[in-house]
Design a protein around this motif. Structure first.
Motif, mmCIF file in Angstrom:
data_model
loop_
_atom_site.group_PDB
_atom_site.id
_atom_site.type_symbol
_atom_site.label_atom_id
_atom_site.label_comp_id
_atom_site.label_asym_id
_atom_site.label_seq_id
_atom_site.Cartn_x
_atom_site.Cartn_y
_atom_site.Cartn_z
ATOM 1 N N VAL A 173 0.768 -1.259 -0.116
ATOM 2 C CA VAL A 173 0.025 -0.044 -0.032
ATOM 3 C C VAL A 173 0.987 1.101 0.066
ATOM 4 O O VAL A 173 0.514 2.271 -0.823
ATOM 5 N N PHE A 174 1.829 1.322 0.892
ATOM 6 C CA PHE A 174 2.711 2.653 0.793
ATOM 7 C C PHE A 174 3.588 2.933 -0.270
ATOM 8 O O PHE A 174 3.882 3.920 -0.475
ATOM 9 N N LEU A 175 4.045 1.591 -0.543
ATOM 10 C CA LEU A 175 5.030 1.711 -1.937
ATOM 11 C C LEU A 175 4.125 2.480 -3.009
ATOM 12 O O LEU A 175 4.662 3.231 -3.739
ATOM 13 N N ARG A 176 3.052 1.960 -3.116
ATOM 14 C CA ARG A 176 2.134 2.621 -4.115
ATOM 15 C C ARG A 176 1.664 3.827 -3.971
ATOM 16 O O ARG A 176 1.819 4.751 -4.686
ATOM 17 N N LEU A 177 1.321 4.300 -2.688
ATOM 18 C CA LEU A 177 0.893 5.952 -2.394
ATOM 19 C C LEU A 177 2.321 6.556 -2.421
ATOM 20 O O LEU A 177 2.052 7.770 -2.780
ATOM 21 N N LEU A 178 3.345 5.972 -2.301
ATOM 22 C CA LEU A 178 4.390 6.918 -2.282
ATOM 23 C C LEU A 178 4.673 7.393 -3.516
ATOM 24 O O LEU A 178 5.300 8.697 -3.936
ATOM 25 N N ALA A 179 4.500 6.883 -4.454
ATOM 26 C CA ALA A 179 4.876 7.086 -6.206
ATOM 27 C C ALA A 179 3.864 8.359 -6.491
ATOM 28 O O ALA A 179 4.323 9.166 -7.042
ATOM 29 N N ASP A 180 2.605 8.516 -5.770
ATOM 30 C CA ASP A 180 1.623 9.671 -6.136
ATOM 31 C C ASP A 180 2.039 10.853 -5.188
ATOM 32 O O ASP A 180 2.114 11.701 -5.661
ATOM 33 N N HIS A 181 2.452 10.342 -4.038
ATOM 34 C CA HIS A 181 2.878 11.507 -2.956
ATOM 35 C C HIS A 181 4.087 12.091 -3.444
ATOM 36 O O HIS A 181 4.341 13.432 -3.108
ATOM 37 N N ASP A 187 4.592 20.130 -1.469
ATOM 38 C CA ASP A 187 3.360 20.215 -0.635
ATOM 39 C C ASP A 187 3.689 19.997 0.857
ATOM 40 O O ASP A 187 4.124 18.841 1.037
ATOM 41 N N PRO A 188 3.873 20.861 1.844
ATOM 42 C CA PRO A 188 4.258 20.689 3.114
ATOM 43 C C PRO A 188 3.627 19.612 3.764
ATOM 44 O O PRO A 188 4.244 18.718 4.362
ATOM 45 N N LYS A 189 2.151 19.688 3.520
ATOM 46 C CA LYS A 189 1.470 18.387 4.205
ATOM 47 C C LYS A 189 1.659 17.011 3.686
ATOM 48 O O LYS A 189 1.562 15.990 4.435
ATOM 49 N N ILE A 190 2.249 17.080 2.343
ATOM 50 C CA ILE A 190 2.507 15.696 1.622
ATOM 51 C C ILE A 190 3.900 15.529 2.031
ATOM 52 O O ILE A 190 4.072 14.423 2.380
ATOM 53 N N ASN A 191 4.698 16.124 2.171
ATOM 54 C CA ASN A 191 6.294 16.114 2.545
ATOM 55 C C ASN A 191 6.354 15.313 3.968
ATOM 56 O O ASN A 191 7.015 14.360 3.985
ATOM 57 N N SER A 192 5.763 15.801 4.843
ATOM 58 C CA SER A 192 5.961 15.215 6.209
ATOM 59 C C SER A 192 5.242 13.756 6.120
ATOM 60 O O SER A 192 5.756 12.998 6.973
ATOM 61 N N LEU A 193 4.176 13.708 5.417
ATOM 62 C CA LEU A 193 3.675 12.141 5.469
ATOM 63 C C LEU A 193 4.677 11.338 4.481
ATOM 64 O O LEU A 193 5.004 10.062 5.138
ATOM 65 N N MET A 194 5.046 11.713 3.555
ATOM 66 C CA MET A 194 6.004 11.056 2.788
ATOM 67 C C MET A 194 7.278 10.457 3.336
ATOM 68 O O MET A 194 7.642 9.206 3.194
ATOM 69 N N LYS A 195 7.731 11.279 4.206
ATOM 70 C CA LYS A 195 8.965 11.074 5.124
ATOM 71 C C LYS A 195 8.456 9.961 5.962
ATOM 72 O O LYS A 195 9.487 8.790 6.282
ATOM 73 N N MET A 196 7.421 10.045 6.667
ATOM 74 C CA MET A 196 7.096 8.534 7.336
ATOM 75 C C MET A 196 6.902 7.254 6.565
ATOM 76 O O MET A 196 7.116 6.310 7.064
ATOM 77 N N GLU A 197 6.331 7.486 5.317
ATOM 78 C CA GLU A 197 6.076 6.630 4.417
ATOM 79 C C GLU A 197 7.381 5.830 4.051
ATOM 80 O O GLU A 197 7.701 4.558 4.093
ATOM 81 N N ILE A 198 8.118 6.585 3.574
ATOM 82 C CA ILE A 198 9.809 6.340 3.296
ATOM 83 C C ILE A 198 10.383 5.645 4.378
ATOM 84 O O ILE A 198 10.914 4.572 4.343
ATOM 85 N N CYS A 201 8.810 1.924 4.748
ATOM 86 C CA CYS A 201 9.148 1.019 3.727
ATOM 87 C C CYS A 201 10.731 0.492 3.617
ATOM 88 O O CYS A 201 10.935 -0.651 3.386
ATOM 89 N N VAL A 202 11.347 1.687 3.835
ATOM 90 C CA VAL A 202 12.954 1.220 3.945
ATOM 91 C C VAL A 202 13.387 0.477 5.229
ATOM 92 O O VAL A 202 14.134 -0.623 5.044
ATOM 93 N N ARG A 203 12.747 0.739 6.111
ATOM 94 C CA ARG A 203 12.699 -0.229 7.273
ATOM 95 C C ARG A 203 12.449 -1.738 7.223
ATOM 96 O O ARG A 203 12.901 -2.817 7.493
ATOM 97 N N MET A 204 11.312 -1.611 6.259
ATOM 98 C CA MET A 204 10.953 -3.104 5.750
ATOM 99 C C MET A 204 11.911 -3.930 5.025
ATOM 100 O O MET A 204 12.023 -5.069 5.246
ATOM 101 N N PHE A 205 12.558 -3.301 4.138
ATOM 102 C CA PHE A 205 13.484 -3.849 3.184
ATOM 103 C C PHE A 205 14.706 -4.279 3.956
ATOM 104 O O PHE A 205 15.356 -5.126 3.468
ATOM 105 N N LYS A 206 15.036 -3.269 4.915
ATOM 106 C CA LYS A 206 16.172 -3.649 5.719
ATOM 107 C C LYS A 206 16.097 -4.686 6.836
ATOM 108 O O LYS A 206 17.152 -5.533 6.970
ATOM 109 N N GLU A 207 14.917 -4.786 7.684
ATOM 110 C CA GLU A 207 14.811 -5.487 8.618
ATOM 111 C C GLU A 207 13.956 -6.771 8.323
ATOM 112 O O GLU A 207 14.140 -7.855 9.245
ATOM 113 N N LYS A 208 12.954 -6.580 7.548
ATOM 114 C CA LYS A 208 11.797 -7.627 7.246
ATOM 115 C C LYS A 208 11.735 -8.083 5.596
ATOM 116 O O LYS A 208 10.934 -8.007 5.335
#
Length: 466
Positions: A173-181, A187-198, A201-208
């Motif tokens: 879900v969040f990989l897909r949403l990241l492409a749109d975001h 946009d400041p309200k998108i940017n802060s959300l995008m940082k959390m999504e990144i 997702c990066v944690r998933m690839f590194k730890e799981k």
């Protein structure tokens, strides 16, 4: 009179779900205040009390803690029934909830995670499906933020679930949403959300990474839209050149992901239940030739703005890989899958949308293996090309050209893998009599001679196709 949960006209009847919750609350209201009765309830009384408490928690936020203490005191099934009804609320009426009910629902969700409620994974899946692609309104971004915050802050609790597959669903879900975001990153309200999504997702690839692998080949399709995000560049480099860096025994080559078919379950995650229901209705009940008014309604409901049309990419993947019509439907006059996809291709001419739509349509062709893949995944594309020739030859031309470009350029280092996948797909389509012969493309005067020649060269090494 009790409050309505949903934002509907007073002349519109309540849903059966809302009615059952309200009726339970009205009947048991005297028992929902301390001191609580200590009598043993029958199974039906237990269910009714669960429904009453759920309505109370949602509609009486001022005494939420009282209702939750009551719930904790009566539970005998690990919260399974309560969570099941809550999930039903999310799936059926979330978009119609009034006032602060959505905030209350998320508050309850946090509590269900805390007590490790049975079925909380299904609840989270339901909430993720309510995040609408291309909707950058306050309510939708708030929900997106709340869900990514749950997965980030409750990481350890959620990993203890019997079904940690919800994590791979969240990654999808969040990989897909990241492409749109990412397109709106300024946009400041998108940017802060995008940082959390990144970060998630990066944690998933590194730890799981093993959970990432469980998605299958579509995880690569989603990642390719994120190549410009710096945090994903190291992941790409390791996938292509150093797969052992992920620390998974036996994983030595990205082709292992390519050869793993993505489960049908993932393709529903980016569609709301309402959208899925309407798509299945179109493809199961509407006669071919009578679909225009239904399509007009669908656009008004789900594709009303250019931003919302990004969900068409997910619709195409869903139609190809998650909606398999019965033989009865295939042989009837019901709207076929290829026709609905053709209509979507004509809906939004923006280049990046068109490219992703075509990739979604042809993606399984690149890796097709009859032992692993289902012919239903590749059937819509060939039928769209063939059936478009009489009146929409330009669609056939652009799709055939895109398929050839995929074979040549998608991943040059693995070109033989993709070429073989496409050849196997075509051979299977002919052998299974989805089409009689490829001559309809190879000898079609409406397709340019140059393109037919390029297509012929793609097939030249396989004497079985023709």
């Amino acid at each position: 009179m009790e409050l309505r949960m949903t934002n509907c006209s007073p002349y519109v009847a309540e849903t059966s779900l809302e009615n059952s919750l309200r009726a339970a609350f009205s009947c048991l209201k005297p028992k929902l205040r301390p001191p609580f009765p200590l009598n043993i309830m029958s199974p039906e009384e237990y269910k009714e009390m669960n429904r009453a408490i759920l309505y109370g928690v949602l509609c009486e936020p001022g005494i939420t803690e009282v209702h939750m203490k009551h719930l904790h005191g009566i539970i005998t099934d690990g919260y399974e029934y309560f969570t099941g009804v809550l999930t039903k609320v999310v799936n059926e009426i979330y978009d119609k909830l009034v006032g602060d009910l959505k905030k209350q629902l998320l508050r309850i969700t946090h509590e269900m995670i805390y007590v490790s409620a049975v079925g909380v994974d299904g609840l989270l899946v339901g909430l993720m499906r309510q995040i609408v692609s291309g909707d950058y309104g306050e309510d939708n971004l708030w929900l997106c933020y709340e869900i990514i915050n749950i997965f980030s802050s409750k990481w350890d609790c959620l990993l203890e679930l019997e079904e940690p597959l919800v994590f791979s669903g969240a990654l999808y879900v969040f990989l897909r949403l990241l492409a749109d975001h990412f397109r709106l990153r300024n946009d400041p309200k998108i940017n802060s959300l995008m940082k959390m999504e990144i970060a998630f997702c990066v944690r998933m690839f590194k730890e799981k990474f093993s959970l990432c692998l469980s998605i299958g080949r579509d995880v690569i399709r989603l990642l390719q839209d994120l190549v410009k995000i710096p945090e994903f560049q190291e992941i790409w480099k390791n996938l292509l050149y150093n797969p052992r860096a992920f620390g998974i025994d036996g994983f030595v080559e990205i082709s292992q992901i390519y050869s793993t078919r993505t489960s049908r379950w993932y393709f529903s995650l980016r569609l709301t239940p309402q959208m899925e229901s309407q798509l299945r209705f179109l493809l199961s009940n509407v006669k071919f030739g009578s679909q225009k008014r239904y399509q007009v309604w669908f656009v008004k409901k789900f594709l009303a703005t250019p931003e919302r049309s990004v969900v068409m990419i997910d619709i195409v993947r869903f139609i190809c890989c998650a909606h398999y019509p019965s033989n009865y439907i295939i042989n009837s006059d019901i709207l076929p899958r290829w026709a609905l996809i053709g209509w979507l291709l004509l809906h939004d001419p923006r280049l990046h949308v068109q490219a992703n739509l075509k990739l979604a349509l042809f993606y399984d062709w690149l890796f097709f293996d009859e032992k692993v893949d289902n012919i239903m995944n590749i059937e819509p594309a060939i039928l769209l090309m063939v059936n478009s020739i009489p009146d929409y030859a330009h669609i056939t031309h652009t799709l055939l050209e895109f398929l050839i470009l995929l074979a040549e350029h998608y991943d040059p280092d693995r070109k033989p893998v993709f070429r073989q996948g496409i050849l196997t797909a075509l051979l299977t389509l002919v052998r299974k009599r989805v089409i009689q012969s490829l001559d309809i493309l190879l000898k079609c005067d409406k397709i340019s001679p140059l393109l037919r020649d390029r297509f012929g060269k793609l097939l030249s090494d396989d004497p079985h196709i023709g």
